[in-house]
Design an enzyme around this catalytic site. Structure first.
Site, PDB file in Angstrom:
ATOM      1  N   SER A  98       1.436  56.070  55.890  1.00  0.00           N
ATOM      2  CA  SER A  98       1.412  55.331  54.635  1.00  0.00           C
ATOM      3  C   SER A  98       2.814  54.783  54.332  1.00  0.00           C
ATOM      4  CB  SER A  98       0.883  56.227  53.516  1.00  0.00           C
ATOM      5  OG  SER A  98       0.608  55.468  52.361  1.00  0.00           O
ATOM      6  N   ASP A 134     -10.185  52.098  54.870  1.00  0.00           N
ATOM      7  CA  ASP A 134      -9.031  52.417  54.031  1.00  0.00           C
ATOM      8  C   ASP A 134      -8.929  51.411  52.891  1.00  0.00           C
ATOM      9  OD1 ASP A 134      -6.625  53.076  52.891  1.00  0.00           O
ATOM     10  OD2 ASP A 134      -5.486  53.077  54.761  1.00  0.00           O
ATOM     11  N   HIS A 138      -7.821  56.425  54.068  1.00  0.00           N
ATOM     12  CA  HIS A 138      -6.363  56.421  54.185  1.00  0.00           C
ATOM     13  C   HIS A 138      -5.817  57.621  54.948  1.00  0.00           C
ATOM     14  CE1 HIS A 138      -2.526  54.739  53.309  1.00  0.00           C
ATOM     15  NE2 HIS A 138      -2.116  55.747  52.571  1.00  0.00           N
TER      16      HIS A 138
END
Length: 339
Positions: free
Chosen positions: A191, A277, A316
């Site tokens: 991320s 995601d 995610h």
């Protein structure tokens, strides 16, 4: 419930948005680095003496980041490392809202035979995980909750200018640490950490390769209009209050778009994404991968390798430990390390 909401797989493979790039993009980053030189004297290291795990050794590291601000990190090595032995080294960056946490969270890479540095996130650490130890002493300005819009009125004041330099300096600090081979440094993260692993790989020539997982800070106009979640929704909420600032906001963000940084890549990359995601849309990750090394091609060179692992039914979290296992094998193959 997640669904496939982005482009079809064949469209993702060829998606290359023509994003706005400031004319002074390269000057901006060259000047930022020049104004914030790394000081090797800032590196401090102290072994953690009360570690209950006996298979590893962990060191509490401090180094000077942006403006010389002290940034914390953990360095972990296998307990079997010999005095003076220099190990291939992984520098890892943490996700948005988290921090370096506790040493016991970071045993995998050293267990696989690497030295492993985990950088703390300045001014973060209270959203998930087990905390952080690095403050951000700079004024944050007026913005939405979170850090995505802090200082966004001017790219020189923007929060991510500081943490991008921290990532560059984390690599420099690693090169000055015992047991870390300065000639074999590879970066990774998930991320926000994936973003910083792109940044460090482009801005710091010490980095041999990068492995960004589910990265963000990419293809901003599409991401802000497509994602329903933090962090991109912080920009939406900001613009819903400060109406008419959209051009200013996207002009600032353009200096931090990892699509533009990725065009300047000269090293190989292993990306990952989750096709469900909704936090960091897969098309924006593919945008970075598909533009990777474009400036090298324009100069007549050969494009550096860019691979991507797409986890079809994941959000995610991406590939999680499956992706980590893939990374270990990929790094060992890249460095020619025998099992």
């Amino acid at each position: 419930m997640s669904t496939f909401f982005d482009l079809d797989r064949d469209q993702l493979e060829t998606y290359r948005p023509d994003s706005f790039e400031p004319a002074d993009f390269d000057v901006f980053w060259a000047t930022t680095l020049e104004e914030n030189p790394f000081d090797p004297r800032s590196v401090q290291i102290e072994e953690v003496s009360d570690l209950v795990v006996k298979t590893h050794r962990v060191f509490d590291v401090t180094f000077g980041g942006y403006a010389g601000d002290p940034i914390k990190a953990w360095l972990t090595i296998p307990a079997t490392a010999q005095p003076g032995e220099e190990l291939p080294t992984i520098v890892e960056f943490r996700g948005y809202g988290g921090g370096r946490g506790l040493p016991y969270e970071h045993l995998g890479w050293a267990g696989a035979g690497f030295a492993h540095l985990v950088m703390d996130n300045r001014g973060q650490g209270g959203n998930w995980g087990t905390g952080a130890d690095t403050i951000d002493p700079h004024p944050l300005g007026v913005g939405q909750f979170g850090l995505m819009t802090r200082g966004i009125e001017d790219p020189h004041d923007y929060y991510f200018r500081r943490i991008y330099i921290d990532a560059h300096h984390a690599v420099e600090a690693t090169a000055h640490l015992p047991h870390c081979d300065a000639k074999r440094i590879i970066v990774t993260g998930q991320s926000q950490g994936g973003t910083l692993s792109v940044v460090a790989g482009i801005l710091n020539p010490r980095v041999l390769a990068t492995m960004p997982d589910v990265a963000w800070m990419a293809d901003f106009r599409r991401a802000v209009g497509l994602s329903e979640h933090t962090p991109y929704q912080e920009v939406v909420r900001y613009l819903s209050v400060f109406r008419g600032r959209d051009e200013m906001v996207f002009e600032t963000l353009a200096y931090f778009d990892i699509v533009s940084l990725g065009k300047r890549a000269t090293i190989p990359a292993l990306f990952s994404t989750g096709l469900m995601d909704i936090c960091c849309p897969p098309s924006t990750v593919y945008a970075v991968k598909n533009w990777w090394g474009e400036k090298v091609v324009e100069a007549g060179g050969q494009r550096p390798s860019a691979q991507i692992d797409a986890h079809a039914f994941n959000e995610h979290e991406g590939g999680g430990l499956y992706q980590w296992h893939r990374q270990v094998l990929w790094v060992k193959d890249f460095l020619g390390l025998a099992d």
